[in-house]
Design an enzyme around this catalytic site. Structure first.
Site, short mmCIF file in Angstrom:
data_model
loop_
_atom_site.label_atom_id
_atom_site.label_comp_id
_atom_site.label_asym_id
_atom_site.label_seq_id
_atom_site.Cartn_x
_atom_site.Cartn_y
_atom_site.Cartn_z
N ARG A 18 3.29 -3.29 -37.88
CA ARG A 18 3.10 -2.98 -39.29
C ARG A 18 4.29 -2.27 -39.91
NH1 ARG A 18 -2.24 -2.74 -41.39
NH2 ARG A 18 -1.23 -1.91 -43.27
N HIS A 43 9.64 0.65 -21.12
CA HIS A 43 10.41 -0.51 -20.66
C HIS A 43 11.09 -1.13 -21.87
CE1 HIS A 43 10.59 -4.15 -17.72
NE2 HIS A 43 11.58 -4.20 -18.58
N GLU A 70 12.10 1.79 -17.25
CA GLU A 70 12.17 0.53 -16.52
C GLU A 70 13.08 -0.45 -17.26
OE1 GLU A 70 7.57 0.39 -14.80
OE2 GLU A 70 8.20 -0.97 -16.39
N THR A 100 6.44 -10.37 -20.12
CA THR A 100 6.26 -9.17 -19.31
C THR A 100 6.91 -9.43 -17.96
OG1 THR A 100 4.62 -7.59 -18.46
CG2 THR A 100 4.03 -9.93 -18.36
N HIS A 190 1.44 -3.05 -12.53
CA HIS A 190 1.24 -4.35 -13.18
C HIS A 190 -0.18 -4.83 -12.95
CE1 HIS A 190 3.35 -7.49 -15.48
NE2 HIS A 190 2.32 -8.22 -15.08
#
Length: 237
Positions: A18, A43, A70, A100, A190
């Site tokens: 937004r 990340h 990361e 990802t 993960h």
């Protein structure tokens, strides 16, 4: 107990959708730490589609627990990490267009490169971790890089567990046993969630830290962020 590091990428994605500054990332981090989380993970990716490089710099002065960054160690990422000097850097071999992270390092193939990068970070007082699949050979080669820790890529375990197959934990336990013999610290992350985290922790000897983002934020929509953070901490004791 195993430490919980909360990955805040999804909060940044929501903010970016937004424009503006809602949710406020810096305030969110302060709240997450006050709820009991022992670390914050980000990340940043080259396209800055969630965490922006400026966020990483701003968080340096906000995070009071462990700060874990990361990413794929491209030159821009290396420069960012050296400027911030977080508690830990986790090296992930993701492509720039990856939605990802989807694989660990081939630590045998990239041994020389990883050794060079890790030496750079460690000489600057930054703890290092390498994202790896639950493959004992990859763990053994990871130890040769000089890294402090590995982070086990847990997607295959999470998928198997969701299908009712608890034997998916076996390669992770074996990888952890090798890591312990080689005196490598063990992190994991993960697709870990409230359903599978306790079982995973119970079967990974000397699991030091888990990094959880997507599931934790999704669960928080229904259960509340403070409640979910404490539910994870309870399961990790």
């Amino acid at each position: 107990m195993t430490k919980l590091s909360v990955n805040i990428n999804k909060l940044a994605t929501l903010r970016n959708s937004r424009g503006g500054n809602v949710p406020n990332l810096l305030k969110s981090v302060q709240d997450i730490e006050s709820f009991g989380a022992q670390g914050i993970t980000i990340h940043p990716r080259p396209d800055e589609r969630h965490i922006k490089y400026q966020d990483a710099l701003d968080l340096k002065n906000v995070v009071t627990t462990e700060y874990n960054i990361e990413g794929n160690p491209i030159p821009k990422f290396i420069d960012l990490v050296l400027k911030i000097k977080p508690t830990q850097v986790t090296l992930v071999p993701d492509a720039e267009d990856a939605i990802t992270s989807n694989a660990g390092w081939n630590t045998e193939k990239h041994l020389d490169f990883l050794k060079e990068v890790i030496e750079t970070f460690k000489s600057n007082g930054i703890r290092t971790s390498i994202f790896v699949d639950p493959d004992t050979k990859m763990v053994e080669c990871a130890a040769k890089t000089g890294t402090d820790r590995i982070e086990l890529y847990t997607e295959s375990f999470a998928h198997a567990f969701a299908m009712g197959n608890k034997e998916g934990i076996i390669p992770f336990t074996k990888a952890a046993e090798v890591a312990n013999k080689l005196k490598l610290g063990i992190n994991a992350g993960h697709d870990l969630n409230l359903d599978n985290i306790k079982f995973f922790k119970e079967n990974i000897p000397n699991l030091l830290e888990v990094s959880i983002g997507h599931a934790l934020i999704c669960e928080s929509i229904y259960l509340g962020l403070e409640n979910v953070v404490n539910m994870y901490i309870h399961r990790l004791k």
